[in-house]
Design an enzyme around this catalytic site. Structure first.
Site, PDB file in Angstrom:
ATOM      1  N   SER A 105       8.056 -35.789 -26.844  1.00 56.09           N
ATOM      2  CA  SER A 105       8.101 -34.345 -27.102  1.00 56.09           C
ATOM      3  C   SER A 105       7.780 -34.108 -28.569  1.00 56.09           C
ATOM      4  O   SER A 105       8.075 -34.964 -29.416  1.00 56.09           O
ATOM      5  CB  SER A 105       9.495 -33.791 -26.792  1.00 56.09           C
ATOM      6  N   TYR A 162      18.610 -33.795 -27.877  1.00 57.39           N
ATOM      7  CA  TYR A 162      17.352 -34.013 -27.171  1.00 57.39           C
ATOM      8  C   TYR A 162      16.275 -34.521 -28.138  1.00 57.39           C
ATOM      9  O   TYR A 162      15.579 -35.509 -27.866  1.00 57.39           O
ATOM     10  CB  TYR A 162      16.899 -32.723 -26.514  1.00 57.39           C
TER      11      TYR A 162
END
Length: 259
Positions: free
Chosen positions: A147, A160
């Site tokens: 990501s 995250y």
């Protein structure tokens, strides 16, 4: 050069979003693909949906229930792949989770470890199994779904993002450790139209999209094409790299408190 006919791929966490689009792309390029999800019912339904839309000459798609962080389920899946297809050429570690939204000072150990288990440990687990079962001797390509959060700071996504940063470093580490037979790369999607990232764009899709140089949010199929490139011989001299797929969002300077 992105043709994968005769090769076999496994995509974890692939019942929807980027994972499902990746299954379509790999099977469309000729690979036989094993799609995993938490439950067999979900995996089988997703595989059937993909298979129904594939063009003639595409690879087969098989759905298997296997929670990404469950070592026994992962081992059973890899064993099934070798038994059914006799090889394992491509592994896409796509499964991801984000149960710990909020500031780091507010996260509890249970949610922290769940995020680490799925986003970091599972890619290590599945890659190890694939290497020992086939790739270590015969070669292969591993692609991690990272990501842009692993390359930036976002309020509320601390846990995250740190797991995705770890995954991107894992990509480089594994690329060195598993060379020359196995290539390991990653994609780093930005805001993509998926359920996992829905909270980032649903309330103001046009505004979020306008913040990128390309003027929109991304689609799962666009990330899948990047995965296909890294999985195929088109990227045969690429390893240890992270391919950012974010519409140029990381290029835009962010406002600071002094602005």
């Amino acid at each position: 050069m992105t043709g994968l006919r005769g090769r076999v791929a496994v995509v974890t966490g692939a019942s929807r979003g980027i994972g499902l689009a990746t299954v379509r792309a790999l099977a469309g390029a000729g690979a036989d693909v094993v799609l995993t999800s938490r439950t067999a019912e979900t995996a089988e339904a997703a595989a059937a949906a993909v298979a129904a839309d594939l063009p003639p000459g595409a690879g087969t798609v098989l759905g298997v229930g296997a929670h990404a962080a469950d070592a026994e389920a992962a081992r059973a899946c890899v064993d099934l792949v070798l038994e059914r297809f006799g090889r394992l050429d491509v592994l896409v570690n796509n499964a991801g989770t984000n149960p710990a939204h909020g500031a780091l000072v507010g996260v509890d150990h249970q949610r922290f470890m769940k995020t680490v288990d799925v986003n970091v440990w599972a890619p290590i687990l599945w890659t190890t199994l694939a290497v020992r079962a086939w790739m270590g001797e015969h070669g292969g390509s591993v692609v991690h779904t990272g990501s842009v959060g692993g390359l930036s700071v976002t309020p509320g996504l601390g846990v995250y993002n740190l797991t995705k940063a770890a995954l991107l470093h894992l990509t480089r580490q594994q690329a060195v450790e598993l060379a020359p037979r196995v290539r390991v790369n990653a994609v780093a999607p930005g805001v993509i139209r998926t359920r996992l990232s829905e909270a980032l764009w649903k309330e103001d899709e046009s505004g979020v999209g306008a913040a990128t140089p390309l003027g929109r949010i991304g689609e799962p199929e666009e990330v899948a094409q990047a995965v296909l490139f890294l999985a195929s011989d088109a990227s045969s001299f690429v390893t240890g790299e992270t391919l950012v797929v974010d519409g140029g969002a990381l290029l835009v300077p962010k406002a600071t408190a002094d602005d």
